[in-house]
Enzyme design. Structure first.
Site, PDB file in Angstrom:
ATOM      1  CG  LEU A 136       2.040   0.788   0.394  1.00 25.96           C
ATOM      2  CD1 LEU A 136       2.138   1.967   0.409  1.00 25.96           C
ATOM      3  CD2 LEU A 136       1.437   0.290  -0.851  1.00 25.96           C
ATOM      4  CG  ASP A 137       7.491  -4.217  -1.745  1.00 23.80           C
ATOM      5  OD1 ASP A 137       6.567  -4.656  -1.705  1.00 23.80           O
ATOM      6  OD2 ASP A 137       7.435  -4.138  -2.994  1.00 23.80           O
ATOM      7  CE  LYS A 138      13.825   0.308   5.203  1.00 25.69           C
ATOM      8  NZ  LYS A 138      14.699  -0.501   5.404  1.00 25.69           N
TER       9      LYS A 138
END
Length: 310
Positions: A136-138
């Site tokens: 998942l993106d940051k």
């Protein structure tokens, strides 16, 4: 070490621009760094000037040193565990937590936290991202699955590739889609100018097949709460697709509109809400729902009040 040998076919522009066009998998900043480090030869001589113009007939050699493995250190970082057994761990990832170490984020990542929680994790799925099956993106929150054994890692990867694992997201977007649901089928690849971004890129130019299903859950004036389901899992897929159809995710610092919404968000209003997969050992169906963070719920409350007033 990896080596590239190029023959310039026609008079071109400066060296770094030429190399970034010929080697799209390398960012321009990475190419400039390699030039400065003396890893580029022009006509068999080391060239440290990124601005020199290349000409037809020039020979260019680019050397890329092997990546140095990161030192992975276990860190006692709190984890919001949604499901766990001997094979599998599913977490509710908070905003701001990078999944695996990378340049600029050598520690304080989810991997560092996992090494403290699961001491046997190193070696599963690779040295620098042990057990990580998908990411998942940051600043994207929500459910993420971690494999605790090699068997689980291979099984979960196969489910993602076969599209049998179901990944559902909630996102708040700008604007009001005319339809109630739809499918976005547009290939995604690295942005040609900004190598840190992704973009819709034709297959013949290096884009990869990407499909996102979406459905309106709630209309909130000039904003909309949307349910997304991934058929594929490309980097930044929902964010790129949403922006491409004119409805970027609220708070997205890369693909968003830049408009302030008056709510303090840690990043894009995108949450991995539900994850459904087959247990890698027993075969039973596991479905986990990750409660959205308070910032996401606050955003919805504010938008509901505004739309009620208007």
């Amino acid at each position: 070490m990896t080596e590239f040998n190029l023959q310039v076919q026609e008079n071109s522009e400066r060296l770094d621009r030429y190399l970034s066009q010929e080697l799209p998998d390398l960012s321009r900043s990475r190419i400039q760094q390699l030039i400065e480090q003396g890893k580029v030869q022009l006509n068999d001589r080391v060239c440290t000037s990124k601005k020199i113009n290349v000409k037809a007939g020039d020979r260019i050699t680019l050397e890329i040193p092997e990546a140095q493995p990161l030192e992975l250190v276990a860190e006692d970082i709190a984890l919001d565990i949604l499901y766990e057994d001997d094979q599998l761990l599913i977490l509710n990832k908070p905003a701001g937590l990078v999944v695996h170490p990378a340049p600029g984020h050598p520690d304080g990542t989810l991997v560092n936290a996992l090494l403290a929680h699961c001491p046997n994790l190193p070696g599963i799925g690779g040295v620098q991202r042990p057990g990580i099956v998908h990411r998942l993106d940051k600043d994207t929150t929500g459910a993420i699955a971690i494999a605790k054994t090699d068997l689980a890692y291979q099984h979960l990867q196969a489910q993602l590739q076969a599209k049998t694992a179901r990944r559902e997201y909630l996102g708040v977007v700008y604007g009001a889609p005319k339809a109630e649901s739809g499918v976005i089928d547009l290939p995604i690849g690295r942005h040609r100018q900004d190598r840190k971004k992704m973009a819709v890129v034709p297959i013949e130019q290096g884009g990869r097949h990407a499909v996102t299903h979406w459905r309106v859950l709630e209309r909130l004036g000039n904003y909309t709460l949307i349910h997304f389901q991934l058929e594929t899992g490309r980097t930044h897929q929902i964010r790129v697709h949403s922006a491409k159809i004119g409805h970027p995710i609220v708070g997205d610092p890369v693909y968003g509109s830049g408009r302030s919404i008056g709510v303090n968000l840690p990043g894009q209003a995108l949450h991995a809400w539900r994850l459904q997969l087959q247990h890698p050992l027993f075969g039973n169906l596991i479905e986990v729902t990750a409660p959205p963070p308070q910032t996401f719920l606050t955003l919805l409350e504010v938008l509901r009040r505004r739309s009620a007033i208007s």
